[in-house]
Design a protein around this motif. Structure first.
Motif, PDB file in Angstrom:
ATOM      1  N   PHE A 160      -6.678  -7.011  -8.052  1.00  0.00           N
ATOM      2  CA  PHE A 160      -6.593  -5.870  -6.952  1.00  0.00           C
ATOM      3  C   PHE A 160      -5.925  -6.256  -5.435  1.00  0.00           C
ATOM      4  O   PHE A 160      -5.438  -5.420  -4.720  1.00  0.00           O
ATOM      5  N   GLY A 161      -5.323  -7.506  -5.767  1.00  0.00           N
ATOM      6  CA  GLY A 161      -4.805  -7.955  -4.519  1.00  0.00           C
ATOM      7  C   GLY A 161      -3.291  -8.534  -4.828  1.00  0.00           C
ATOM      8  O   GLY A 161      -2.995  -9.339  -3.961  1.00  0.00           O
ATOM      9  N   SER A 162      -2.744  -8.205  -5.897  1.00  0.00           N
ATOM     10  CA  SER A 162      -1.389  -8.602  -6.263  1.00  0.00           C
ATOM     11  C   SER A 162      -0.297  -7.955  -5.117  1.00  0.00           C
ATOM     12  O   SER A 162      -0.534  -6.979  -4.535  1.00  0.00           O
ATOM     13  N   THR A 163       0.702  -8.810  -4.961  1.00  0.00           N
ATOM     14  CA  THR A 163       1.854  -8.064  -3.949  1.00  0.00           C
ATOM     15  C   THR A 163       3.193  -8.228  -4.982  1.00  0.00           C
ATOM     16  O   THR A 163       3.678  -9.044  -5.471  1.00  0.00           O
ATOM     17  N   PRO A 164       3.705  -6.825  -5.294  1.00  0.00           N
ATOM     18  CA  PRO A 164       3.150  -5.691  -4.827  1.00  0.00           C
ATOM     19  C   PRO A 164       1.909  -5.354  -5.497  1.00  0.00           C
ATOM     20  O   PRO A 164       1.775  -5.964  -6.563  1.00  0.00           O
ATOM     21  N   ASN A 165       1.201  -4.325  -5.046  1.00  0.00           N
ATOM     22  CA  ASN A 165       0.103  -3.823  -5.809  1.00  0.00           C
ATOM     23  C   ASN A 165       0.336  -3.300  -7.283  1.00  0.00           C
ATOM     24  O   ASN A 165       1.222  -2.601  -7.399  1.00  0.00           O
ATOM     25  N   ILE A 166      -0.622  -3.633  -8.029  1.00  0.00           N
ATOM     26  CA  ILE A 166      -0.615  -3.130  -9.552  1.00  0.00           C
ATOM     27  C   ILE A 166      -0.897  -1.348  -9.251  1.00  0.00           C
ATOM     28  O   ILE A 166      -1.712  -1.216  -8.559  1.00  0.00           O
ATOM     29  N   SER A 167      -0.031  -0.721  -9.962  1.00  0.00           N
ATOM     30  CA  SER A 167      -0.441   0.798  -9.818  1.00  0.00           C
ATOM     31  C   SER A 167      -1.639   1.166  -9.739  1.00  0.00           C
ATOM     32  O   SER A 167      -2.550   0.813 -10.983  1.00  0.00           O
ATOM     33  N   PRO A 168      -2.186   1.992  -8.964  1.00  0.00           N
ATOM     34  CA  PRO A 168      -3.638   2.500  -9.247  1.00  0.00           C
ATOM     35  C   PRO A 168      -3.898   3.311 -10.398  1.00  0.00           C
ATOM     36  O   PRO A 168      -5.169   3.300 -11.031  1.00  0.00           O
ATOM     37  N   ASP A 169      -2.645   3.954 -10.899  1.00  0.00           N
ATOM     38  CA  ASP A 169      -3.128   4.783 -12.278  1.00  0.00           C
ATOM     39  C   ASP A 169      -3.398   3.797 -13.367  1.00  0.00           C
ATOM     40  O   ASP A 169      -4.106   4.155 -14.284  1.00  0.00           O
ATOM     41  N   ILE A 170      -2.587   2.711 -13.236  1.00  0.00           N
ATOM     42  CA  ILE A 170      -2.757   1.691 -14.382  1.00  0.00           C
ATOM     43  C   ILE A 170      -4.357   1.225 -14.442  1.00  0.00           C
ATOM     44  O   ILE A 170      -4.931   1.157 -15.205  1.00  0.00           O
ATOM     45  N   LEU A 171      -4.950   0.831 -13.103  1.00  0.00           N
ATOM     46  CA  LEU A 171      -6.131   0.147 -12.751  1.00  0.00           C
ATOM     47  C   LEU A 171      -7.409   1.409 -12.994  1.00  0.00           C
ATOM     48  O   LEU A 171      -8.379   0.993 -13.497  1.00  0.00           O
ATOM     49  N   VAL A 172      -6.931   2.688 -12.696  1.00  0.00           N
ATOM     50  CA  VAL A 172      -7.667   3.855 -13.182  1.00  0.00           C
ATOM     51  C   VAL A 172      -7.963   4.006 -14.706  1.00  0.00           C
ATOM     52  O   VAL A 172      -9.240   3.878 -14.979  1.00  0.00           O
ATOM     53  N   LYS A 173      -7.044   3.703 -15.408  1.00  0.00           N
ATOM     54  CA  LYS A 173      -7.326   3.587 -16.794  1.00  0.00           C
ATOM     55  C   LYS A 173      -7.908   2.580 -17.507  1.00  0.00           C
ATOM     56  O   LYS A 173      -8.784   2.480 -18.176  1.00  0.00           O
ATOM     57  N   ALA A 174      -7.518   1.289 -16.889  1.00  0.00           N
ATOM     58  CA  ALA A 174      -8.083   0.013 -17.326  1.00  0.00           C
ATOM     59  C   ALA A 174      -9.639  -0.036 -16.955  1.00  0.00           C
ATOM     60  O   ALA A 174     -10.496  -0.492 -17.833  1.00  0.00           O
ATOM     61  N   PHE A 175     -10.047   0.260 -15.875  1.00  0.00           N
ATOM     62  CA  PHE A 175     -11.414   0.290 -15.544  1.00  0.00           C
ATOM     63  C   PHE A 175     -12.121   1.542 -15.735  1.00  0.00           C
ATOM     64  O   PHE A 175     -13.513   1.531 -15.507  1.00  0.00           O
ATOM     65  N   GLN A 176     -11.570   2.491 -15.987  1.00  0.00           N
ATOM     66  CA  GLN A 176     -12.228   3.846 -16.278  1.00  0.00           C
ATOM     67  C   GLN A 176     -13.190   4.281 -15.033  1.00  0.00           C
ATOM     68  O   GLN A 176     -14.256   4.750 -15.293  1.00  0.00           O
ATOM     69  N   VAL A 177     -12.449   4.505 -13.869  1.00  0.00           N
ATOM     70  CA  VAL A 177     -13.176   4.715 -12.494  1.00  0.00           C
ATOM     71  C   VAL A 177     -12.097   5.710 -11.889  1.00  0.00           C
ATOM     72  O   VAL A 177     -11.102   5.912 -12.025  1.00  0.00           O
ATOM     73  N   ASN A 178     -12.960   6.407 -10.873  1.00  0.00           N
ATOM     74  CA  ASN A 178     -11.709   7.246  -9.895  1.00  0.00           C
ATOM     75  C   ASN A 178     -10.822   6.733  -9.126  1.00  0.00           C
ATOM     76  O   ASN A 178     -10.975   5.485  -8.937  1.00  0.00           O
ATOM     77  N   LYS A 179      -9.885   7.274  -9.028  1.00  0.00           N
ATOM     78  CA  LYS A 179      -8.903   6.777  -8.231  1.00  0.00           C
ATOM     79  C   LYS A 179      -9.150   6.082  -7.111  1.00  0.00           C
ATOM     80  O   LYS A 179      -8.588   5.152  -6.372  1.00  0.00           O
ATOM     81  N   ASN A 180     -10.095   6.950  -6.315  1.00  0.00           N
ATOM     82  CA  ASN A 180     -10.545   6.486  -4.972  1.00  0.00           C
ATOM     83  C   ASN A 180     -11.082   5.227  -5.119  1.00  0.00           C
ATOM     84  O   ASN A 180     -11.189   4.480  -3.943  1.00  0.00           O
ATOM     85  N   VAL A 181     -11.796   4.895  -6.023  1.00  0.00           N
ATOM     86  CA  VAL A 181     -12.614   3.585  -6.070  1.00  0.00           C
ATOM     87  C   VAL A 181     -11.426   2.477  -6.118  1.00  0.00           C
ATOM     88  O   VAL A 181     -11.631   1.581  -5.405  1.00  0.00           O
ATOM     89  N   VAL A 182     -10.486   2.651  -6.903  1.00  0.00           N
ATOM     90  CA  VAL A 182      -9.580   1.739  -7.037  1.00  0.00           C
ATOM     91  C   VAL A 182      -8.775   1.454  -5.774  1.00  0.00           C
ATOM     92  O   VAL A 182      -8.379   0.317  -5.334  1.00  0.00           O
ATOM     93  N   LEU A 183      -8.493   2.719  -4.915  1.00  0.00           N
ATOM     94  CA  LEU A 183      -7.832   2.516  -3.836  1.00  0.00           C
ATOM     95  C   LEU A 183      -8.795   1.710  -2.633  1.00  0.00           C
ATOM     96  O   LEU A 183      -8.175   0.814  -1.866  1.00  0.00           O
ATOM     97  N   ASN A 184     -10.056   2.063  -2.796  1.00  0.00           N
ATOM     98  CA  ASN A 184     -11.029   1.411  -1.925  1.00  0.00           C
ATOM     99  C   ASN A 184     -10.983  -0.185  -2.105  1.00  0.00           C
ATOM    100  O   ASN A 184     -10.833  -0.947  -1.189  1.00  0.00           O
ATOM    101  N   VAL A 185     -11.125  -0.588  -3.323  1.00  0.00           N
ATOM    102  CA  VAL A 185     -10.989  -1.923  -3.724  1.00  0.00           C
ATOM    103  C   VAL A 185      -9.667  -2.628  -3.287  1.00  0.00           C
ATOM    104  O   VAL A 185      -9.883  -3.966  -2.827  1.00  0.00           O
ATOM    105  N   GLN A 186      -8.755  -1.865  -3.641  1.00  0.00           N
ATOM    106  CA  GLN A 186      -7.433  -2.675  -3.251  1.00  0.00           C
ATOM    107  C   GLN A 186      -7.218  -2.764  -1.793  1.00  0.00           C
ATOM    108  O   GLN A 186      -6.836  -3.906  -1.254  1.00  0.00           O
ATOM    109  N   SER A 187      -7.682  -1.805  -1.171  1.00  0.00           N
ATOM    110  CA  SER A 187      -7.934  -2.111   0.540  1.00  0.00           C
ATOM    111  C   SER A 187      -8.645  -3.367   1.072  1.00  0.00           C
ATOM    112  O   SER A 187      -8.264  -3.741   2.198  1.00  0.00           O
ATOM    113  N   LYS A 188      -9.711  -3.641   0.189  1.00  0.00           N
ATOM    114  CA  LYS A 188     -10.426  -4.748   0.578  1.00  0.00           C
ATOM    115  C   LYS A 188      -9.412  -6.416   0.551  1.00  0.00           C
ATOM    116  O   LYS A 188      -9.912  -7.187   0.717  1.00  0.00           O
ATOM    117  N   PHE A 189      -8.386  -6.204  -0.268  1.00  0.00           N
ATOM    118  CA  PHE A 189      -7.744  -7.216  -0.682  1.00  0.00           C
ATOM    119  C   PHE A 189      -6.366  -7.410  -0.010  1.00  0.00           C
ATOM    120  O   PHE A 189      -5.495  -8.238  -0.432  1.00  0.00           O
TER     121      PHE A 189
END
Length: 216
Positions: free
Chosen positions: A187-216
């Motif tokens: 969640f804290g890579s530079t540049p960020n991993i595409s949220p669409d990839i993480l949505v499919k990987a973790f099977q969660v809502n995109k807003n959840v991914v964006l929220n977690v990425q913002s913490k890193f």
């Protein structure tokens, strides 16, 4: 006779395989890291052994508690080749880990080292997860004086489950074991991993991914 030759060839093959799979033996007494060179090698360039001194093999301060005032409630104090230049090529290092009450050393891996951890104070819940497809969690609660091993490359963690501070010392089978903290890497890579990839990987809502990425 032919069977004897086959057995000899098999033995030689096994010996060669074992030799290839392990770190090469040192060809000299030591290879103190030369901090004045800009040459990049797999490890560090040696300084002239005639210039070696006691401080090249020395570190002080491991008795000082680490500052655990951070979101995870732990602090790792490394003693690797960056702290002791004389560790260069010797294939070992160690860390001190301090844990606040209920602090964690979050899930992470060491790509180049097996870790052996000893609890000095407190009570720790520790564990590691085996590789795919089993992903089996091997977990144990450790008390003062207990020892636990985390195999090289596997995701592992520690958590202080006591109400006081905890301290552990860990030895690692590399002068530079590396560390990949899973949350930071994903969640804290530079540049960020595409949220669409993480949505499919973790099977969660995109807003959840964006929220977690913002913490890193």
């Amino acid at each position: 006779m032919a069977s004897h030759y086959m057995m000899l060839l098999a033995l030689l093959a096994l010996t060669c395989s074992a030799a290839i799979a392990s770190d090469p033996s040192s060809l000299q007494d030591f290879c103190v890291k030369d901090s004045n060179t800009s040459v990049f090698v797999n490890g560090f360039v040696c300084k002239d052994p005639k210039l070696a001194e006691a401080n090249d093999f020395f570190f002080s301060g491991l008795h000082i508690p680490g500052n655990t005032s951070n979101p995870v409630g732990s602090r790792v104090t490394p003693v690797a080749v960056s702290q002791i230049p004389g560790l260069n090529t010797l294939g070992i290092s160690l860390v001190r880990i301090d844990y606040a009450p209920w602090g964690i050393n979050p899930p992470h891996t060491h790509p180049r080292a097996t870790e052996i951890l000893t609890v000095l104070e407190g009570t720790l819940e520790v564990g590691f997860v085996t590789s795919n497809p089993e992903n089996h969690l091997i977990r144990k609660v450790l008390q003062k004086g207990d020892v636990f091993v985390f195999p090289v490359g596997l995701v592992h963690f520690q958590r202080n489950i006591g109400y006081g501070n905890a301290v552990a010392i860990a030895g690692l089978s590399s002068q530079n074991p590396g560390v990949i903290t899973i949350a930071n890497a994903v969640f804290g890579s530079t540049p960020n991993i595409s949220p669409d990839i993480l949505v499919k990987a973790f099977q969660v809502n995109k807003n959840v991914v964006l929220n977690v990425q913002s913490k890193f």
